[in-house]
Design a protein around this motif. Sequence first.
Motif, short mmCIF file in Angstrom:
data_model
loop_
_atom_site.label_atom_id
_atom_site.label_comp_id
_atom_site.label_asym_id
_atom_site.label_seq_id
_atom_site.Cartn_x
_atom_site.Cartn_y
_atom_site.Cartn_z
N GLY A 45 36.04 -17.54 50.16
CA GLY A 45 36.33 -16.91 48.88
C GLY A 45 35.21 -17.09 47.88
O GLY A 45 35.45 -17.07 46.67
N SER A 46 34.00 -17.27 48.36
CA SER A 46 32.85 -17.48 47.48
C SER A 46 31.61 -16.86 48.10
O SER A 46 31.47 -16.79 49.33
N ARG A 47 30.69 -16.41 47.24
CA ARG A 47 29.42 -15.90 47.73
C ARG A 47 28.50 -17.09 48.02
O ARG A 47 28.39 -18.02 47.22
N LEU A 48 27.83 -17.03 49.14
CA LEU A 48 26.89 -18.08 49.52
C LEU A 48 25.46 -17.71 49.17
O LEU A 48 24.62 -18.59 48.99
N PHE A 49 25.18 -16.39 49.10
CA PHE A 49 23.83 -15.93 48.79
C PHE A 49 23.86 -14.90 47.65
O PHE A 49 24.82 -14.13 47.53
N ASN A 50 22.81 -14.92 46.85
CA ASN A 50 22.53 -13.81 45.95
C ASN A 50 21.52 -12.92 46.65
O ASN A 50 20.41 -13.37 46.98
N ARG A 51 21.89 -11.66 46.89
CA ARG A 51 21.05 -10.77 47.67
C ARG A 51 20.44 -9.69 46.78
O ARG A 51 21.11 -9.12 45.94
N THR A 53 17.09 -6.51 47.23
CA THR A 53 16.33 -5.82 48.28
C THR A 53 15.10 -6.62 48.69
O THR A 53 14.55 -6.38 49.76
N ARG A 54 14.66 -7.55 47.84
CA ARG A 54 13.43 -8.28 48.14
C ARG A 54 13.63 -9.77 48.36
O ARG A 54 12.71 -10.46 48.80
N SER A 55 14.78 -10.31 48.03
CA SER A 55 14.94 -11.76 48.14
C SER A 55 16.36 -12.13 48.54
O SER A 55 17.30 -11.34 48.38
N LEU A 56 16.49 -13.33 49.05
CA LEU A 56 17.77 -13.89 49.44
C LEU A 56 17.78 -15.33 48.96
O LEU A 56 17.00 -16.15 49.43
N ASN A 57 18.66 -15.64 48.02
CA ASN A 57 18.70 -16.98 47.44
C ASN A 57 20.11 -17.54 47.51
O ASN A 57 21.10 -16.81 47.37
N LEU A 58 20.19 -18.85 47.71
CA LEU A 58 21.48 -19.52 47.74
C LEU A 58 22.11 -19.56 46.35
O LEU A 58 21.42 -19.77 45.35
N THR A 59 23.41 -19.36 46.29
CA THR A 59 24.14 -19.61 45.06
C THR A 59 24.34 -21.11 44.93
O THR A 59 24.03 -21.88 45.85
N ASP A 60 24.88 -21.56 43.82
CA ASP A 60 25.18 -22.99 43.66
C ASP A 60 26.17 -23.45 44.73
O ASP A 60 26.03 -24.53 45.31
N VAL A 61 27.17 -22.60 44.98
CA VAL A 61 28.15 -22.92 46.03
C VAL A 61 27.45 -22.97 47.39
O VAL A 61 27.70 -23.86 48.21
N GLY A 62 26.55 -22.00 47.61
CA GLY A 62 25.84 -21.95 48.88
C GLY A 62 24.97 -23.18 49.11
O GLY A 62 24.91 -23.70 50.24
N ALA A 63 24.30 -23.65 48.07
CA ALA A 63 23.46 -24.84 48.20
C ALA A 63 24.28 -26.06 48.57
O ALA A 63 23.89 -26.88 49.42
N SER A 64 25.45 -26.20 47.91
CA SER A 64 26.33 -27.33 48.22
C SER A 64 26.90 -27.21 49.63
O SER A 64 26.96 -28.19 50.38
N TYR A 65 27.28 -25.99 50.01
CA TYR A 65 27.85 -25.76 51.34
C TYR A 65 26.81 -26.00 52.43
O TYR A 65 27.13 -26.50 53.52
N LEU A 66 25.54 -25.66 52.15
CA LEU A 66 24.48 -25.86 53.13
C LEU A 66 24.35 -27.34 53.48
O LEU A 66 24.23 -27.70 54.66
N GLU A 67 24.37 -28.18 52.47
CA GLU A 67 24.25 -29.62 52.71
C GLU A 67 25.39 -30.13 53.59
O GLU A 67 25.17 -30.89 54.54
N ARG A 68 26.61 -29.67 53.30
CA ARG A 68 27.76 -30.10 54.10
C ARG A 68 27.68 -29.56 55.52
O ARG A 68 27.99 -30.26 56.49
N CYS A 69 27.27 -28.30 55.64
CA CYS A 69 27.17 -27.69 56.98
C CYS A 69 26.17 -28.42 57.85
O CYS A 69 26.41 -28.65 59.04
N GLN A 70 25.03 -28.77 57.27
CA GLN A 70 24.02 -29.49 58.05
C GLN A 70 24.56 -30.80 58.59
O GLN A 70 24.31 -31.16 59.74
N GLN A 71 25.32 -31.52 57.76
CA GLN A 71 25.87 -32.79 58.20
C GLN A 71 26.93 -32.59 59.28
O GLN A 71 26.98 -33.32 60.27
N VAL A 72 27.79 -31.57 59.10
CA VAL A 72 28.82 -31.28 60.10
C VAL A 72 28.19 -30.92 61.44
O VAL A 72 28.59 -31.43 62.50
N LEU A 73 27.19 -30.06 61.41
CA LEU A 73 26.54 -29.64 62.65
C LEU A 73 25.81 -30.80 63.30
O LEU A 73 25.77 -30.90 64.54
#
Length: 302
Positions: A45-51, A53-73
Amino acid sequence: MDKLTGMTVFVRVAKAGSFAGGARELGISRAMATKHIMQLEGSLGSRLFNRTTRSLNLTDVGASYLERCQQVLLDIEEMEAAVTHLQTESRGVLKISAPPVIGATHITRAVVEFLKIHADLKIDIVLQSNPGDLIDEGIDIAIFLGVLDDTSMVARRLATSPLVVCGSPDYLAKCGVPKTPEDLADHSCLVNWAITPRHIWQFKTASGLKLITVSGRIQANAAHSIRIAALNGLGLVMLPIYIVGSDIEKGMLKVVLEDYPLPPSDIHAVYPHRKYLSAKVRGFLDFLQEWLEPRAGMAGTE
């Protein structure tokens, strides 16, 4: 779609900075990578990226989720490694970080020999002065020279190499041969920043360590820079035998102050705290230690 697969795709896309790059690393289509991310965002229920046509950046939620995902994996990888062939066979990709000088010589040669006996293994070598963030960069083993300050990593001493002070025959003929450490005050001493403490050379004496402050015309953060300067007669250097051993053997450099030994330089392997070491890591550590021990203190091993 499986959420763990979606998390894996998300981590790869985030690290690559693009859907195409992440998809290419995983061997899937860009459309499939996009579908995984959209479904993952839908379940959260949240956007992970701000998209754009030229860039793809993590949202604040995405940055936090990335850290958790890396640890889970990472946790999942460790659990699987405990019960799969990764614990008994060297396979997959092993990523190694090493300082440029030793990495391009001893470590690379050890890698070549190790790969000859492990057909299912691939090795990535990153040459960099500092180990970096092992977990963030996905580094399995980092080679570290000198004194270890970071206690957050597991460390294993692989070998010890003597340090020597040496200079070219031309320099010694012109400027004289130092007889005692105190004589270095009258010499150009080329400083390697990687050997601490900087500008202080430590000599062993019967009464303890003698600390000599040195200075010279060149200082650098790479051993080969001052080695080349010394070979060209610009001063004296203090370096491990595994770097200058071949030069000494060929007569291009001459050791001085042999009656005043220096504390040796340790070669460590560092790696993240993990309960289970995969076979590729454990196997290469054992192999590298056996490879380095007889070579770190010998001449002619550059």
